[in-house]
Design an enzyme around this catalytic site. Structure first.
Site, PDB file in Angstrom:
ATOM      1  N   HIS A 159     -23.335  -8.843  31.450  1.00  0.00           N
ATOM      2  CA  HIS A 159     -23.914  -7.549  31.072  1.00  0.00           C
ATOM      3  C   HIS A 159     -25.446  -7.576  31.090  1.00  0.00           C
ATOM      4  CE1 HIS A 159     -24.067  -9.248  26.855  1.00  0.00           C
ATOM      5  NE2 HIS A 159     -25.174  -8.527  26.818  1.00  0.00           N
ATOM      6  N   ASP A 189     -17.695 -12.031  30.915  1.00  0.00           N
ATOM      7  CA  ASP A 189     -19.092 -11.713  30.619  1.00  0.00           C
ATOM      8  C   ASP A 189     -20.020 -12.904  30.891  1.00  0.00           C
ATOM      9  OD1 ASP A 189     -21.184 -10.051  29.915  1.00  0.00           O
ATOM     10  OD2 ASP A 189     -21.072 -10.538  27.785  1.00  0.00           O
ATOM     11  N   SER A 271     -28.647 -12.196  24.227  1.00  0.00           N
ATOM     12  CA  SER A 271     -27.483 -12.340  25.094  1.00  0.00           C
ATOM     13  C   SER A 271     -27.773 -13.254  26.276  1.00  0.00           C
ATOM     14  CB  SER A 271     -27.047 -10.969  25.617  1.00  0.00           C
ATOM     15  OG  SER A 271     -26.581 -10.154  24.574  1.00  0.00           O
TER      16      SER A 271
END
Length: 452
Positions: A159, A189, A271
């Site tokens: 993402h 992911d 992230s």
């Protein structure tokens, strides 16, 4: 007797010593004072030995860290804190040179300021954009895990680079470099990037997430809120947690992610960065957090043991090889929910609430009639059939209710059955309804390619 109530440390003379002393007295009776001198010597030696032993034992037990009540506890506490602090510094120093910021660049509409959706006049300052130019639309983190043939390879989240037209990587020293996407996987992911490895000397060491224990200290390193080279520390709250995720971010949970739950601060920009243990080894890839009012200390990382097989596949093929059914679906539960909303919006007396009517719209009034038996409430509706499913004759609006003998009630269950129990080339029996009639199709699962 002093401190210790024990014969070993006392100044008493043993029976054997007394007996020997008597013999000496008898043999050397002409030497007056010999017995008295011998007793004094023995008493002195015993007392000295007792004192030395007492001091040594005191040092061993209390660590020499002061005298008085509480000194032992203070010494142990100080020693433990120093040890943890030193390990934290060493672990972070080992990995930090390998942690990078990952910048997602995309072409933005004329005058659109990134991030907040507001419009500004082009060229009216830092936020003004030039039509057709690439701009930073997102910033995350990554970790260099491999150096090979002059290239550096980076793990990050899917993402973080989703939709990117180009990707840049910022090193810990502030230098920016162009990077290319080697491969990316939406399901897990995870993504791998490649960049020029010139002058890069450090690649992070991969650890074992299976060795983590609850309450173990861990560190997250990354680029939270654009503040690069940031560290946060906490503990492992739970080594194995399963959380539902919406792959299309439409509010419908269509996959479940296995994660490590931590109370480490994980914020936007973290992230893709590494979660490391106190040995400076990567044990997870920071992925998400629960972002709701009143919720704190709920961060999640992808276990590195789960991530590395995916990373290896991305390095080799650019995608993850999985069995492919060839259907795009929507849950039957959603169909019924939309149908009920449409009926409520219409109203039994013809008085339609403006807001509800606007919400339902023409799309909801165009719901197909599936003609399902009354007892059928669970399954998935085929929106499009391609590949093996199309070759087997499946069509739009078929309602899948079973794969082999496994009942299927949602897209999540369909994916789980395929990815966890089936393999490429396996035969699969699909049971479905078409115009109210129960049918089956038997065919082989193909390999899902990067484009599919």
């Amino acid at each position: 007797m002093g401190i210790f109530d024990d014969d070993f440390y006392s100044t008493k003379v043993s029976r054997r010593a007394r007996s020997t002393s008597s013999k000496d007295e008898f043999a050397f009776s002409n030497k007056k004072g010999m017995r008295n001198w011998s007793n004094v010597r023995i008493a002195f030696v015993a007392s000295f030995t007792s004192a030395v032993a007492a001091v040594l034992l005191f040092v061993l037990v209390f660590g020499g860290g002061g005298i008085g009540p509480g000194s032992h506890a203070a010494s142990v506490s100080a020693s433990g804190s120093a040890s943890l602090e030193q390990r934290t510094i060493q672990a972070s120093a080992k990995v930090r040179p390998a942690v990078v910021s990952v910048i997602n660049e995309q072409t933005v509409p004329y005058g659109l300021a990134p991030g907040d959706g507001t419009q500004e006049q082009a060229g009216s300052g830092e936020e003004g954009q030039i039509q057709g130019s690439k701009q930073e639309v997102g910033v995350g983190s990554g970790v260099i895990f491999k150096l090979k043939d002059g290239k550096a390879y980076i793990i990050t989240n899917h993402h973080v680079i989703a939709g990117a037209e180009s990707v840049k990587v910022m090193l810990v020293n502030g230098e920016k470099r162009e990077a290319k996407i080697v491969g990316s996987d939406q399901i897990t992911d995870l993504a791998v990037l490649e960049m020029d490895g010139k002058d890069i000397k450090t690649a992070a060491e991969i650890g074992k997430s299976s060795k983590l224990q609850p309450a173990e200290f861990v560190l997250a390193i990354g680029n939270p809120l654009g503040l690069g080279d940031s560290l946060s520390m906490g503990i492992v709250s739970k080594t194995h947690r399963v959380v539902p995720v919406s792959l299309n971010e439409d509010g419908v949970y269509d996959w479940q992610q296995e994660v490590i739950q931590v109370n480490v601060s994980i914020n936007e920009g973290n992230s893709g960065g590494p979660l490391i243990d106190m040995d400076g080894k990567v044990v997870g890839i920071n992925s998400m957090k629960i972002a709701e009012v009143g919720v704190e200390g709920l961060g999640f990382a992808i276990p590195i043991d789960n991530a590395m097989p995916i990373i290896d596949s991305l390095m080799e093929k650019g995608y993850v090889s999985r069995p492919y059914l060839g259907v795009y679906t929507v849950d039957l539960e959603q169909y019924f929910a939309q149908k009920q909303q449409e009926e409520q919006a219409a109203g039994s007396d013809g008085k339609t609430d403006q807001g509800a009517g606007a919400a339902s719209g023409s799309e909801e009034s165009d719901l197909p009639e599936l003609n399902l038996p009354d007892e059928v409430f669970n399954g998935v509706i085929v929106l499009e059939a391609v590949g093996p499913a199309k070759d087997a004759g499946m069509k739009l609006n078929d309602v899948i209710v079973k794969l082999d003998e496994k009942s299927i009630s949602s897209t999540l269950e369909l994916r789980q059955y395929l990815y966890q129990t089936k393999h490429i080339g396996d035969e699969i029996k699909v049971t479905f309804y078409r115009d109210g009639k129960l049918k089956t199709a038997l065919f082989k699962l193909a390999e899902k390619t990067k484009d599919e």
